[in-house]
Design an enzyme around this catalytic site. Structure first.
Site, PDB file in Angstrom:
ATOM      1  N   GLY A  27       0.831  -1.208   0.000  1.00 19.44           N
ATOM      2  CA  GLY A  27       0.000   0.000   0.000  1.00 19.44           C
ATOM      3  C   GLY A  27       0.861   1.252   0.000  1.00 19.44           C
ATOM      4  O   GLY A  27       0.550   2.243   0.663  1.00 19.44           O
ATOM      5  N   ALA A  28       1.949   1.206  -0.779  1.00 18.11           N
ATOM      6  CA  ALA A  28       2.956   2.273  -0.731  1.00 18.11           C
ATOM      7  C   ALA A  28       2.578   3.501  -1.549  1.00 18.11           C
ATOM      8  O   ALA A  28       3.289   4.497  -1.526  1.00 18.11           O
ATOM      9  CB  ALA A  28       4.293   1.722  -1.233  1.00 18.11           C
ATOM     10  N   ASN A  29       1.458   3.428  -2.256  1.00 15.89           N
ATOM     11  CA  ASN A  29       1.086   4.549  -3.133  1.00 15.89           C
ATOM     12  C   ASN A  29       0.311   5.640  -2.421  1.00 15.89           C
ATOM     13  O   ASN A  29       0.017   6.672  -3.011  1.00 15.89           O
ATOM     14  CB  ASN A  29       0.255   4.039  -4.322  1.00 15.89           C
ATOM     15  CG  ASN A  29      -1.028   3.371  -3.862  1.00 15.89           C
ATOM     16  OD1 ASN A  29      -0.976   2.272  -3.315  1.00 15.89           O
ATOM     17  ND2 ASN A  29      -2.162   4.015  -4.056  1.00 15.89           N
ATOM     18  N   GLY A  31      -1.076   7.638   1.527  1.00 14.78           N
ATOM     19  CA  GLY A  31      -1.144   7.830   2.969  1.00 14.78           C
ATOM     20  C   GLY A  31       0.106   7.472   3.744  1.00 14.78           C
ATOM     21  O   GLY A  31       1.224   7.901   3.433  1.00 14.78           O
ATOM     22  N   GLY A  33       1.704   4.616   4.034  1.00 13.29           N
ATOM     23  CA  GLY A  33       2.674   3.802   3.287  1.00 13.29           C
ATOM     24  C   GLY A  33       3.538   4.660   2.379  1.00 13.29           C
ATOM     25  O   GLY A  33       4.745   4.417   2.248  1.00 13.29           O
ATOM     26  N   SER A 156      -4.630  -1.044  14.252  1.00 13.98           N
ATOM     27  CA  SER A 156      -5.370   0.205  14.464  1.00 13.98           C
ATOM     28  C   SER A 156      -5.838   0.261  15.909  1.00 13.98           C
ATOM     29  O   SER A 156      -6.051  -0.785  16.540  1.00 13.98           O
ATOM     30  CB  SER A 156      -6.593   0.245  13.548  1.00 13.98           C
ATOM     31  OG  SER A 156      -7.480   1.263  13.968  1.00 13.98           O
ATOM     32  N   TYR A 187     -13.632  -4.742  10.355  1.00 13.92           N
ATOM     33  CA  TYR A 187     -12.328  -4.054  10.363  1.00 13.92           C
ATOM     34  C   TYR A 187     -11.630  -4.271  11.714  1.00 13.92           C
ATOM     35  O   TYR A 187     -10.433  -4.613  11.755  1.00 13.92           O
ATOM     36  CB  TYR A 187     -12.551  -2.565  10.093  1.00 13.92           C
ATOM     37  CG  TYR A 187     -11.280  -1.736  10.094  1.00 13.92           C
ATOM     38  CD1 TYR A 187     -10.319  -1.895   9.101  1.00 13.92           C
ATOM     39  CD2 TYR A 187     -11.047  -0.791  11.085  1.00 13.92           C
ATOM     40  CE1 TYR A 187      -9.152  -1.128   9.095  1.00 13.92           C
ATOM     41  CE2 TYR A 187      -9.895  -0.020  11.090  1.00 13.92           C
ATOM     42  CZ  TYR A 187      -8.956  -0.192  10.097  1.00 13.92           C
ATOM     43  OH  TYR A 187      -7.796   0.560  10.099  1.00 13.92           O
TER      44      TYR A 187
HETATM   45  N1  LIG Z   1      -6.090   6.432   8.436  1.00 10.72           N
HETATM   46  C1  LIG Z   1      -6.141   6.162   9.724  1.00 10.72           C
HETATM   47  O1  LIG Z   1      -6.540   7.003  10.535  1.00 10.72           O
HETATM   48  C2  LIG Z   1      -5.702   4.817  10.227  1.00 10.72           C
HETATM   49  C3  LIG Z   1      -5.862   4.546  11.591  1.00 10.72           C
HETATM   50  C4  LIG Z   1      -5.445   3.314  12.079  1.00 10.72           C
HETATM   51  C5  LIG Z   1      -4.864   2.388  11.225  1.00 10.72           C
HETATM   52  N2  LIG Z   1      -4.752   2.687   9.901  1.00 10.72           N
HETATM   53  C6  LIG Z   1      -4.135   1.659   9.040  1.00 10.72           C
HETATM   54  O2  LIG Z   1      -3.019   2.242   8.398  1.00 10.72           O
HETATM   55  C7  LIG Z   1      -2.778   1.549   7.167  1.00 10.72           C
HETATM   56  C8  LIG Z   1      -2.548   2.553   6.060  1.00 10.72           C
HETATM   57  O3  LIG Z   1      -3.762   3.245   5.811  1.00 10.72           O
HETATM   58  P1  LIG Z   1      -3.821   4.754   5.311  1.00 10.72           P
HETATM   59  O4  LIG Z   1      -4.436   5.547   6.386  1.00 10.72           O
HETATM   60  O5  LIG Z   1      -2.517   5.178   4.749  1.00 10.72           O
HETATM   61  O6  LIG Z   1      -4.940   4.594   4.163  1.00 10.72           O
HETATM   62  P2  LIG Z   1      -4.894   4.790   2.571  1.00 10.72           P
HETATM   63  O7  LIG Z   1      -4.372   6.122   2.214  1.00 10.72           O
HETATM   64  O8  LIG Z   1      -6.271   4.428   2.139  1.00 10.72           O
HETATM   65  O9  LIG Z   1      -3.860   3.675   2.097  1.00 10.72           O
HETATM   66  C9  LIG Z   1      -4.199   2.313   2.136  1.00 10.72           C
HETATM   67  C10 LIG Z   1      -3.360   1.572   1.148  1.00 10.72           C
HETATM   68  O10 LIG Z   1      -3.736   0.191   1.186  1.00 10.72           O
HETATM   69  C11 LIG Z   1      -3.919  -0.229  -0.150  1.00 10.72           C
HETATM   70  N3  LIG Z   1      -4.820  -1.362  -0.294  1.00 10.72           N
HETATM   71  C12 LIG Z   1      -6.131  -1.445   0.016  1.00 10.72           C
HETATM   72  N4  LIG Z   1      -6.613  -2.644  -0.360  1.00 10.72           N
HETATM   73  C13 LIG Z   1      -5.584  -3.322  -0.914  1.00 10.72           C
HETATM   74  C14 LIG Z   1      -5.440  -4.589  -1.500  1.00 10.72           C
HETATM   75  N5  LIG Z   1      -6.478  -5.440  -1.644  1.00 10.72           N
HETATM   76  N6  LIG Z   1      -4.229  -4.953  -1.977  1.00 10.72           N
HETATM   77  C15 LIG Z   1      -3.173  -4.131  -1.885  1.00 10.72           C
HETATM   78  N7  LIG Z   1      -3.251  -2.905  -1.354  1.00 10.72           N
HETATM   79  C16 LIG Z   1      -4.437  -2.508  -0.879  1.00 10.72           C
HETATM   80  C17 LIG Z   1      -4.475   0.991  -0.864  1.00 10.72           C
HETATM   81  O11 LIG Z   1      -4.373   0.828  -2.266  1.00 10.72           O
HETATM   82  P3  LIG Z   1      -5.330   1.684  -3.258  1.00 10.72           P
HETATM   83  O12 LIG Z   1      -4.790   3.087  -3.259  1.00 10.72           O
HETATM   84  O13 LIG Z   1      -5.183   0.989  -4.551  1.00 10.72           O
HETATM   85  O14 LIG Z   1      -6.720   1.599  -2.687  1.00 10.72           O
HETATM   86  C18 LIG Z   1      -3.564   2.055  -0.296  1.00 10.72           C
HETATM   87  O15 LIG Z   1      -2.321   2.039  -0.957  1.00 10.72           O
HETATM   88  C19 LIG Z   1      -3.978   0.626   6.950  1.00 10.72           C
HETATM   89  O16 LIG Z   1      -3.613  -0.687   7.323  1.00 10.72           O
HETATM   90  C20 LIG Z   1      -5.023   1.164   7.919  1.00 10.72           C
HETATM   91  O17 LIG Z   1      -5.896   0.150   8.355  1.00 10.72           O
HETATM   92  C21 LIG Z   1      -5.139   3.875   9.382  1.00 10.72           C
END
Ligand SMILES: NC(=O)c1ccc[n+]([C@@H]2O[C@H](COP(=O)([O-])OP(=O)(O)OC[C@H]3O[C@@H](n4cnc5c(N)ncnc54)[C@H](OP(=O)(O)O)[C@@H]3O)[C@@H](O)[C@H]2O)c1
Length: 320
Positions: A27-29, A31, A33, A156, A187
């Site tokens: 998910g490096a593209n 947020g 990552g 999370s 989730y």
């Molecule tokens: N945001 C928060 O406040 C928060 C809080 C607690 C934990 N987290 C955790 O932090 C991590 C990063 O999330 P983020 O906040 O950076 O969200 P994000 O910007 O939505 O990034 C999530 C990444 O995961 C990828 N992804 C989703 N489904 C996938 C799949 N089937 N195969 C491969 N990649 C997939 C997305 O790809 P696409 O761009 O193609 O969709 C995107 O690159 C997640 O595990 C999330 O649960 C986030």
């Protein structure tokens, strides 16, 4: 005025020379990552960006120009076991070492009805847990051969639940055949699995030099949770001025992942849970976070349950 606190990485860890080291970030593209990847490249590392959408990875990577390290984007859909296997084959075909694997990708199903992958898993659990599980298991040899090495797994705050209701993984009903489906509960359950897996791995990998950790990154202003129905989008837009002051930038939210990959003392705490400060904990005493901190959810710290999860996961992904 900001009401938020941030636990920051030590400057000396963010100044370490990582040239010659190879990392995978899923998910490096986007947020958290993307910012984790950017910093590793800035410090000279080579990062393999495991992305569901290769073109989104390539586009994000345009912003790395001028940084001293390098990157490549490889296709990996974590909700598709065959895609995970192909990713690992491609990686091992061109790399003989792996210093760190950040299992960062995750999603929440924005529909309140279950959706199943072609492998038969509920989508949230598939993308957040089972895909990473298979990836890690298939990369354990190269991680051991590259030791000291590290595995970070994004969980999370949601895994913690509340004192009245602690989420746990329903191993006897992973696909909601005998209970009602709730997307946010799904989730939370996936995020318990992430913490338990880091715990089990640390137990199994003792003495190998491979360190594991689970992570709460903070409340990231990322793309997470976008794509819900119009009502939800409207609520989120209206709430933004309030949530902005207590949520985190993606750079702030990458701090815990970078600490797990780079700080010298992390191997002393293998298998533990590392949390950014978070106002979202229902248990007030947890809000300060900690690197590491004790999860308030007893299921997350239960080795016996973690062993059962891994035993079941091995069967379900075809490793047993
Ligand atoms: N945001 C928060 O406040 C928060 C809080 C607690 C934990 N987290 C955790 O932090 C991590 C990063 O999330 P983020 O906040 O950076 O969200 P994000 O910007 O939505 O990034 C999530 C990444 O995961 C990828 N992804 C989703 N489904 C996938 C799949 N089937 N195969 C491969 N990649 C997939 C997305 O790809 P696409 O761009 O193609 O969709 C995107 O690159 C997640 O595990 C999330 O649960 C986030």
């Amino acid at each position: 005025m900001s009401h938020k606190h941030v636990i920051w990485c030590d400057e000396k860890d963010l100044a370490k020379d990582l040239s010659g080291k190879t990392y995978i970030v899923t998910g490096a593209n986007s947020g958290v990552g993307l910012e984790t990847t950017r910093q590793l490249i800035k410090q000279g590392a080579h990062v393999v960006m495991a992305c569901r959408r290769v073109e989104a990875g390539e586009e994000a990577a345009e912003s790395f120009s001028g940084l001293s390290g390098s990157h490549e984007v490889m296709k990996c859909d974590l909700a598709d076991l065959q895609s995970v296997k192909s990713f690992v084959d491609t990686f091992l075909g061109s790399h003989s070492r792996l210093d760190g694997l950040m299992c960062n990708a995750g999603m929440v199903n924005m529909e309140n009805k279950p959706s199943f992958t072609k492998d038969g898993f509920e989508i949230t659990m598939a993308a957040s847990f089972f895909g990473h599980f298979l990836m890690v298991e298939l990369l354990l040899e190269v991680l051991k051969n590259s030791a000291p090495s590290r595995i970070g797994i994004l969980s999370s705050v949601v895994h913690a639940g509340s004192p009245k209701s602690r989420p746990y993984v329903h191993l006897d009903d992973l696909n909601y055949q005998n209970r009602p489906y709730n997307n946010f509960d799904a989730y939370g359950e996936a995020k318990v699995a992430n913490v338990q897996y880091a715990l089990e791995l640390a137990h199994r990998l003792q003495g190998t030099g491979v360190t594991t950790a689970s992570i709460h990154p903070g409340w990231a202003r990322s793309n997470f949770g976008k794509g819900g129905n119009m009502l939800m989008q409207a609520v989120m837009t209206l709430a933004r001025p309030i949530t902005h002051s207590i949520s985190n930038s993606n750079w702030e939210s990458a701090q815990t992942s970078l600490h797990v990959l780079l700080a010298d003392d992390v191997p002393q705490y293998s298998g533990e849970y590392f949390s950014q400060h978070s106002v979202l904990y229902r248990d007030k005493e947890c809000r300060e976070g900690g690197w590491p901190m004790k999860s308030p959810n007893p299921h997350a710290q239960n080795l016996e349950e973690s062993l059962q999860l891994v035993e079941k996961a091995r069967k379900l992904v075809g490793l047993a």
